[in-house]
Design a protein around this motif. Structure first.
Motif, PDB file in Angstrom:
ATOM      1  N   GLY B 208       3.411  14.150  -3.040  1.00 58.42           N
ATOM      2  CA  GLY B 208       4.615  14.766  -2.494  1.00 58.42           C
ATOM      3  C   GLY B 208       5.233  14.019  -1.333  1.00 58.42           C
ATOM      4  O   GLY B 208       6.205  14.475  -0.748  1.00 58.42           O
ATOM      5  N   THR B 209       4.685  12.852  -1.000  1.00 56.16           N
ATOM      6  CA  THR B 209       5.276  12.072   0.086  1.00 56.16           C
ATOM      7  C   THR B 209       6.522  11.358  -0.414  1.00 56.16           C
ATOM      8  O   THR B 209       6.579  10.916  -1.552  1.00 56.16           O
ATOM      9  N   THR B 210       7.498  11.269   0.450  1.00 59.00           N
ATOM     10  CA  THR B 210       8.713  10.527   0.131  1.00 59.00           C
ATOM     11  C   THR B 210       8.469   9.063   0.481  1.00 59.00           C
ATOM     12  O   THR B 210       7.908   8.766   1.526  1.00 59.00           O
ATOM     13  N   LEU B 211       8.896   8.182  -0.405  1.00 59.69           N
ATOM     14  CA  LEU B 211       8.600   6.760  -0.195  1.00 59.69           C
ATOM     15  C   LEU B 211       9.893   5.953  -0.153  1.00 59.69           C
ATOM     16  O   LEU B 211      10.776   6.128  -0.989  1.00 59.69           O
ATOM     17  N   ILE B 212       9.966   5.079   0.836  1.00 66.65           N
ATOM     18  CA  ILE B 212      11.021   4.064   0.817  1.00 66.65           C
ATOM     19  C   ILE B 212      10.325   2.721   0.889  1.00 66.65           C
ATOM     20  O   ILE B 212       9.499   2.480   1.756  1.00 66.65           O
ATOM     21  N   TYR B 213      10.647   1.879  -0.061  1.00 64.63           N
ATOM     22  CA  TYR B 213       9.931   0.627  -0.212  1.00 64.63           C
ATOM     23  C   TYR B 213      10.928  -0.520  -0.211  1.00 64.63           C
ATOM     24  O   TYR B 213      11.866  -0.526  -0.998  1.00 64.63           O
ATOM     25  N   VAL B 214      10.732  -1.435   0.708  1.00 67.60           N
ATOM     26  CA  VAL B 214      11.606  -2.594   0.809  1.00 67.60           C
ATOM     27  C   VAL B 214      10.855  -3.806   0.307  1.00 67.60           C
ATOM     28  O   VAL B 214       9.740  -4.062   0.758  1.00 67.60           O
ATOM     29  N   SER B 215      11.437  -4.535  -0.617  1.00 70.32           N
ATOM     30  CA  SER B 215      10.777  -5.749  -1.061  1.00 70.32           C
ATOM     31  C   SER B 215      11.764  -6.650  -1.773  1.00 70.32           C
ATOM     32  O   SER B 215      12.778  -6.205  -2.300  1.00 70.32           O
ATOM     33  N   HIS B 216      11.444  -7.937  -1.741  1.00 73.11           N
ATOM     34  CA  HIS B 216      12.206  -8.875  -2.549  1.00 73.11           C
ATOM     35  C   HIS B 216      11.564  -9.050  -3.919  1.00 73.11           C
ATOM     36  O   HIS B 216      12.104  -9.736  -4.769  1.00 73.11           O
ATOM     37  N   ASP B 217      10.393  -8.464  -4.068  1.00 75.29           N
ATOM     38  CA  ASP B 217       9.694  -8.571  -5.338  1.00 75.29           C
ATOM     39  C   ASP B 217      10.198  -7.449  -6.249  1.00 75.29           C
ATOM     40  O   ASP B 217       9.678  -6.343  -6.246  1.00 75.29           O
TER      41      ASP B 217
END
Lengths: 318, 408
Positions: B208-217
């Motif tokens: 239930g955690t909200t995720l923000i993921y930054v990546s160039h991959d």
């Protein structure tokens, strides 16, 4: 802006949103669930009414700070650990520093300047004054750069930023307690019992802590913006020890002079009061103390407000 | 101020509306001479210009959703993350992030180098708003995940960068934040750790955690996030289902490469067309015909490479052909008999390299590059959608295969 044109390239035939669920945003784009920026650039500047304003209320800020008391405590513990972990003599430095000052002052002032201590051993006379001074100077010295030295941490987690300077003041308070224990030893060595009027000490400490917190808060926030202060603070503290009646007697100033001096330097009536109530069995002189307490309260209040103001931009310049 | 600014949001939700952020571009210069110069110009009425790092960016996430944030360097991704962690304040707009925010920003996760891994874990936990008991409860998981059983009581300054990163990720991901922000970390770890990070992110999401993921991959972004958000120079370009946003982002990156590719190469491509069966549009599992017209300045023995890419420059499929190019125009046709690609939009990349005899022409340094590797055409494929991968499983490139299954 070639990348922008990419957003308007033709789509594969029948390429819908596929299996993805609808996006929660209002759909202003061309396809279901996908929001694409329009052809127009955003205005060069945001409209004024959108301007972000941080609502700073003293009361809610204090409540937030209270909520962060565990953080303050943990940080203070860490600073104590970190400071002495690497040093060969470790925690002994808490005691060594004031003792060294005491010896230096004795050699310098007792022999050369001949301060009349009224029958009190000069070492005690100086040490009692050094305790509050060390609390102040180590708080300002280490707490003043606390934001600067913890930038990696500041850039990762949110917490009310004042926990950093405050935790340094708290860890200086622990040092203060330890070196007060040494004072007890000195009393034994000189066979000079503390006076019964020592019950004034908490009041004096209150003034001391207010002033220390106020100065530390202001400096810690300013240092982030004006890095030159980082070099200046140790120097100002060196001068400050002579501008404070540590080695000399406050009563060397005139009555009028003491009042004005207390306004400028609230440490002076605190230190004078410490000597009076611990060594001479007198009550602190109330007028300079009241003036000093008022000045210290203003320092704390103004310091906290300035800190909270400057806090908003710390991450931008860090 | 927007009216909705006062509405309550559920724990784990993110609301960002009209975010603007600006910086002074030359903040770093702190020498006295610079300051004096600046002061003089300031008095003369010259104000240093602001540069906008974020311009009118807005999005909303509900608890448990996952957002992949993509964009080229300097597009404002990290600034946006800092604003979401409340480390930084926006210039304009409204942000609300409800609940505890765990952030893994800037790989140097060694929170305090003088402290041990254990002390750092507790420190970070307290900063996240957990009690000591909370941290103690999760401590073994953290140590186990970070594989630091023997090093946990060592000062973090003696950790390798990989150990720091593992500890940082483990602490951020196991202290059960309501919102987890991860900035460009997986690129540092080894392959097995990357996979465990992805697994953990999936678990966290499932919890239930909200995720923000930054990546160039981009493949890992696609594998982890359901939604995508593409920033370019601080402006939101697209936001929505991750695959579509990434498609648009990839196309945009390609267009930029196209623009930088030179027209002064000794061999030029004058035309290219891609057709499917019977000249119709290109379809999965059907023949693909690529017809090219090359034009060379001088006769040359050359090798032609034709690639089909999804991630710009990294072909899913690479085809090679030796050619003898005459001076002048030269047609080349290539037929892929069963195009093994699912529905989607790809790009064709082409390069022509010369053989040694070209060196005689006095172009020693670049003699082997007759036509530099670059995108030459879009390829839009119609056909079945690829089966979705489970969250956390990275598909490096989409390939479609005909399958037959037997069940007991």
């Amino acid at each position: 802006m070639t990348a922008l044109e990419g957003a308007r390239r033709p789509q594969p035939p029948g390429a819908g949103p596929g299996t993805a669920e609808p996006a929660p945003v209002a759909d202003t784009g061309t396809e279901a669930g996908l929001v694409v920026r329009g052809p127009a650039n955003p205005p060069p500047e945001p409209p004024r009414h959108l301007r972000y304003r941080r609502h700073l209320h003293l009361w809610s800020a204090l409540r937030e700070l209270w909520g962060a008391r565990h953080i303050t405590r943990t940080l203070a513990e860490r600073w104590i650990l970190v400071r002495y972990k690497q040093a060969f003599l470790g925690i002994a430095w808490v005691v060594i520093t004031p003792l060294l000052y005491m010896v230096a002052f004795s050699l310098l002032f007792q022999r050369v300047a001949k301060v009349d201590t009224g029958g009190v051993p000069y070492n005690l006379f100086v040490y009692v004054a050094l305790l509050p001074w060390m609390l102040f100077s180590s708080s300002v010295g280490s707490g003043g750069t606390s934001l600067l030295t913890n930038i990696p941490l500041l850039n990762k987690v949110y917490c009310p930023r004042e926990v950093f300077p405050i935790s340094f003041v708290a860890s200086a308070g622990v040092d203060f307690a330890i070196s007060t224990g040494v004072l007890g030893l000195l009393f034994l060595i000189y066979r000079f019992p503390p006076a019964a009027t020592a019950y004034w000490v908490p009041v004096l400490l209150g003034v001391l802590v207010m002033f220390t917190l106020g100065v530390t808060l202001i400096i810690s926030a300013l240092v982030v913006y004006v890095r030159d202060l980082r070099q200046m603070v140790p120097m100002l503290l060196q001068i400050g020890i002579f501008a404070t009646p540590v080695a000399w007697k406050f009563s060397q100033l005139s009555e009028q002079g003491q009042v004005w001096y207390s306004l400028l330097n609230p440490l002076a009536p605190v230190i004078d009061g410490m000597r009076r109530c611990v060594l001479y069995g007198q009550a602190p002189r109330l007028v300079p103390l009241a003036v000093g307490a008022a000045a210290a309260a203003v320092w704390l209040l103004v310091g906290y407000v300035i800190f909270k103001r400057l806090e908003t931009g710390i991450a931008d310049v860090a | 101020m927007s009216r909705s600014g006062t509405a309550t949001v559920p724990v784990g939700a993110i609301r960002a509306e009209h975010i603007w952020k600006r910086f002074r571009p030359d903040r770093q210069r702190r020498r006295v001479a610079d300051k004096l110069h600046q002061a003089r110009r300031y008095l003369q009425g010259h104000r240093r210009p602001w540069s906008w790092a974020l311009r009118d960016v807005g999005f909303a996430l509900e608890p448990g959703e996952s957002l992949g944030l993509v964009g080229t360097n300097g597009s404002g991704k990290s600034t946006l993350l800092k604003i979401l962690t409340r480390v930084m304040y926006p210039h304009s707009g409204q942000v609300r992030v409800a609940g505890r925010v765990g952030a893994l920003i800037e790989v140097a996760a060694g929170i305090h180098p003088e402290l041990t891994g254990r002390e750092n874990t507790y420190l970070y936990g307290t900063l996240l708003g957990l009690t000591r008991a909370d941290v103690t409860r999760r401590f073994d998981d953290i140590v186990g995940f970070a594989e630091l059983e023997r090093a946990i009581d060592r000062q973090v300054k003696y950790y390798s960068s990989g150990m720091k990163m593992r500890l940082g990720f483990a602490v951020a991901a196991y202290l059960e934040p309501d919102v987890l922000l991860v900035d460009e970390v997986l690129s540092v770890g080894d392959a097995s750790f990357q996979q465990r990070c992805l697994d953990r992110m999936r678990e966290v999401l499932a919890g239930g955690t909200t995720l923000i993921y930054v990546s160039h991959d981009l493949p890992t972004v696609e594998a982890t996030c359901r939604q995508g958000l593409w920033l370019h120079q601080g402006v939101l370009q697209a936001h929505g289902p991750v695959r579509e946003v990434l498609d648009r982002y990839r196309r945009a990156v390609e267009e930029r490469i196209e623009h930088t590719a030179g027209a002064d190469d000794p061999v030029r491509l004058t035309s290219i067309t891609c057709t499917g069966p019977d000249g119709a549009y290109v379809q999965s599992n059907e023949p693909l015909t690529v017809t090219m017209q090359l034009c060379s300045d001088t006769p040359a023995a050359a090798v032609l490479h034709l690639g089909i890419c999804e991630t710009p420059g990294h072909p899913i499929l690479l085809l090679r052909r030796d050619l003898r190019l005459p001076a002048g125009s030269f047609p080349v046709t290539c037929v892929v008999e069963h195009l093994p690609l699912p529905r989607g939009s790809y790009s064709l990349w082409l390069s022509v390299s010369g053989h040694r005899e070209f060196e005689g022409a006095g172009r020693k340094a670049r003699a082997l590059d007759l036509l530099r590797w670059g995108p030459v055409a879009n390829l839009v494929v119609a056909g079945p959608e690829l089966e979705p991968a489970p969250v956390g499983v990275v598909r490096a490139a989409p390939v479609l295969a005909r399958t037959h299954w037997d069940h007991g």
